[in-house]
Structures are given as C-alpha cells and as structure tokens.
Design an enzyme around this catalytic site. Structure first.
Site, PDB file in Angstrom:
ATOM      1  CG  ASP A 138      19.638  44.942  14.875  1.00 53.58           C
ATOM      2  OD1 ASP A 138      18.484  44.681  14.473  1.00 53.58           O
ATOM      3  OD2 ASP A 138      20.294  45.934  14.476  1.00 53.58           O
ATOM      4  CB  SER A 139      14.495  42.731  16.685  1.00 49.37           C
ATOM      5  OG  SER A 139      14.625  41.382  16.293  1.00 49.37           O
ATOM      6  CG  ASP A 177      20.158  42.115  11.863  1.00 45.56           C
ATOM      7  OD1 ASP A 177      20.221  42.121  10.616  1.00 45.56           O
ATOM      8  OD2 ASP A 177      19.116  42.374  12.498  1.00 45.56           O
ATOM      9  CE  LYS A 210      18.135  41.826   8.630  1.00 47.05           C
ATOM     10  NZ  LYS A 210      18.080  43.169   9.264  1.00 47.05           N
ATOM     11  CD  GLU A 254      18.900  48.184  10.361  1.00 51.33           C
ATOM     12  OE1 GLU A 254      18.849  49.429  10.482  1.00 51.33           O
ATOM     13  OE2 GLU A 254      18.387  47.396  11.190  1.00 51.33           O
ATOM     14  CD  GLU A 294      11.623  46.823   9.644  1.00 52.28           C
ATOM     15  OE1 GLU A 294      12.798  46.415   9.558  1.00 52.28           O
ATOM     16  OE2 GLU A 294      11.051  47.036  10.729  1.00 52.28           O
TER      17      GLU A 294
HETATM   18  O1  KIV Z   1      16.343  42.674  13.730  1.00 51.06           O
HETATM   19  C1  KIV Z   1      15.369  42.162  13.160  1.00 51.06           C
HETATM   20  O2  KIV Z   1      14.588  41.416  13.764  1.00 51.06           O
HETATM   21  C2  KIV Z   1      15.168  42.466  11.756  1.00 51.06           C
HETATM   22  C3  KIV Z   1      13.849  42.073  11.162  1.00 51.06           C
HETATM   23  C4  KIV Z   1      12.848  43.077  11.581  1.00 51.06           C
HETATM   24  C5  KIV Z   1      13.926  41.951   9.712  1.00 51.06           C
HETATM   25  O3  KIV Z   1      16.001  43.031  11.127  1.00 51.06           O
END
Ligand code: KIV
Length: 259
Positions: free
Chosen positions: A44-45, A83, A113, A115, A182
């Site tokens: 989600d980055s 994510d 994924k 969090e 992280e």
């Molecule tokens: O969203 C993302 O890019 C991430 C990485 C920083 C692991 O979760």
C-alpha cells in the site's frame, strides 16, 4: 516454477535468503520477476510512490486491486502478495474475508498482508488462514498506524521489544506464512527470526532476518524522500529527467525525428 509459501519456509530452513520488493504496475513487476525477485508485494506504499498521497491511508481496496491486476500480468515466477489497505480489514473478520477474497479472486494474488499483531488482527489472520487464504503478518513500524506511532523505530525498550516478539509468535500460531519486521532493532529482529519457524522479511530491521524487502521506488531513486534504512541503488529520477531533456532539446532543434 512458481514460488509458493512452502518454498519460502523451505528456504528459511536451508538458510537461503528471500529477496522481496514492491511493485505497482506491469512494467516494474515484469522487470522484478525476470530479475529473480522471489516475492513481489503490491504494497500500500503505492499510495505514496505511485499516487502521490502523503501517507498510505487514503488508498482504497479498489485502487489496490487495479494495481494488483497490472502486477499480476507481469509476473510468472514470484509469489504475489497484496497489502490489504487501511480500513479494509480492521472492522471485523467478515470484512477482512471479503477484502482478501477479492484480492485472490479478482486480482490473482496468492496471499494478502495485514498490519499489526494485536489480538483482533491475530483472530482475523486465523480466520483467513482457515478459509484457505495465505496471510503475511507485519509488525514493528506499521505505516497504517502513522497517526498513533509515527514513523519512529519500534521495539526499542525491553517491554516494547517483548510485545513485538509476542505479536510475531501469535501471528505464527494463527497460521501466518511469513512476517514483515519493519524498523525494529537488529537484535530484536534476530531474536524473532530465531524463535519463529516461518520466515521473517526485514525492512529496516538489520541483516539477521530470513529475507529483505524494500519499496522499489526507494531502491530505484524514484521517491522524493526515502526512509533512513532504505538503500538507493540508482537514481532513476535523474536518468529520466536527462532523457526527457535530451528529447525536448532534439524536438525543439528539429533533430528528432530524423528526416
Ligand atoms: O507497503 C509496503 O510497501 C510495505 C513494505 C514497506 C513492507 O508494506
């Protein structure tokens, strides 16, 4: 060969490091896959590096799936993880099941994924895994909690470190196949990695994890600013700007296209 979650566990047992990176479109995904990246995360980055938001919070599930489908089309070998974005899984397990199911059914992802490692997330992970959906955990600095935790390193007191260790253990017991660690101290990441039988993937967590992940835009020098733990391997902003300037000059001077 397509990489599976079981392959990652096997590699941990063999001591073979896992190489992971993020992707947000077809071209980047295809380049990473052909370069031998083992795990590609539609992180989600992308809210920040591809959509220009200040944090990861605004990106929606529909937007994530749009990018995930493009990534899917570029990948043949790597394990594909998506994510689940902010507020697409936190309400309850049913919401999480619906969102994760869409990632698998509509975008061809192989895993999701989530969090956090508090009990509600652990319970959700257990339910997703029972439904046959592979889940990757993510503890330490969790960017979706930026307004509560900031972007500071996490786990740097004995109590906070112990809390993260217990969260990682709980996620493994709930059936997560791997966990992102992280921005936590290297010795804590080492302790967690030794304690768990599933692979840990570090980002800003030192060299003792079972694998490493970076945001690809940081590695390529495409981001405006990088976190302190990122390594910039090339400066694509500069390379692209130079190419565009050369093109502009040649068009203005009548040198391109040639007669
Ligand atoms: O969203 C993302 O890019 C991430 C990485 C920083 C692991 O979760």
């Amino acid at each position: 060969m397509t990489i599976t979650t079981h392959q990652l566990t096997h590699w941990k047992q063999q001591g073979r490091m896992i190489v992971a990176l993020t992707a947000w479109d077809f071209a980047i995904a295809q380049i990473l896959d052909q370069a031998g990246v083992d795990l590609i995360l539609v992180g989600d980055s992308l809210a920040m590096v591809a959509l220009g938001h200040q944090t990861t919070l605004p990106v929606t599930l529909d937007e994530m799936l749009h990018h995930a489908r493009a990534v899917r089309r570029g990948v043949q070998r790597a394990l594909l993880v998506c994510d689940l974005p902010f507020l697409s899984y936190q309400e309850n397990s049913q919401q999480a099941m619906h969102s994760a199911g869409r990632a698998l059914k509509e975008a061809g992802m192989q895993a999701v994924k989530l969090e956090g490692g508090h009990p509600a997330v652990v319970e959700t992970v257990a339910q997703l895994v029972q439904a046959g959906i592979p889940v990757m955990g993510h503890v330490g600095l969790t960017p979706q909690s930026v307004h509560r935790l900031g972007y500071r390193q996490q786990g740097n007191s004995p109590e906070a470190g112990e809390r993260i260790l217990q969260q990682a253990i709980a996620l493994e017991q709930a059936g997560a196949f791997s966990i992102v660690l992280e921005h936590i101290p290297s010795d804590l990441a080492c302790q967690i990695t030794q304690k768990l039988s599933i692979p840990t993937i570090g980002i800003g967590a030192g060299p003792h994890c079972d694998g490493q992940v970076l945001v690809t835009a940081d590695l390529l020098g495409l981001s405006n600013r990088q976190p302190p733990f990122a390594k910039v391997y090339t400066n694509l902003r500069e390379t692209i700007a130079q190419a565009v300037q050369m093109y502009g000059t040649e068009v203005r001077e009548g040198k391109f296209p040639e007669m």
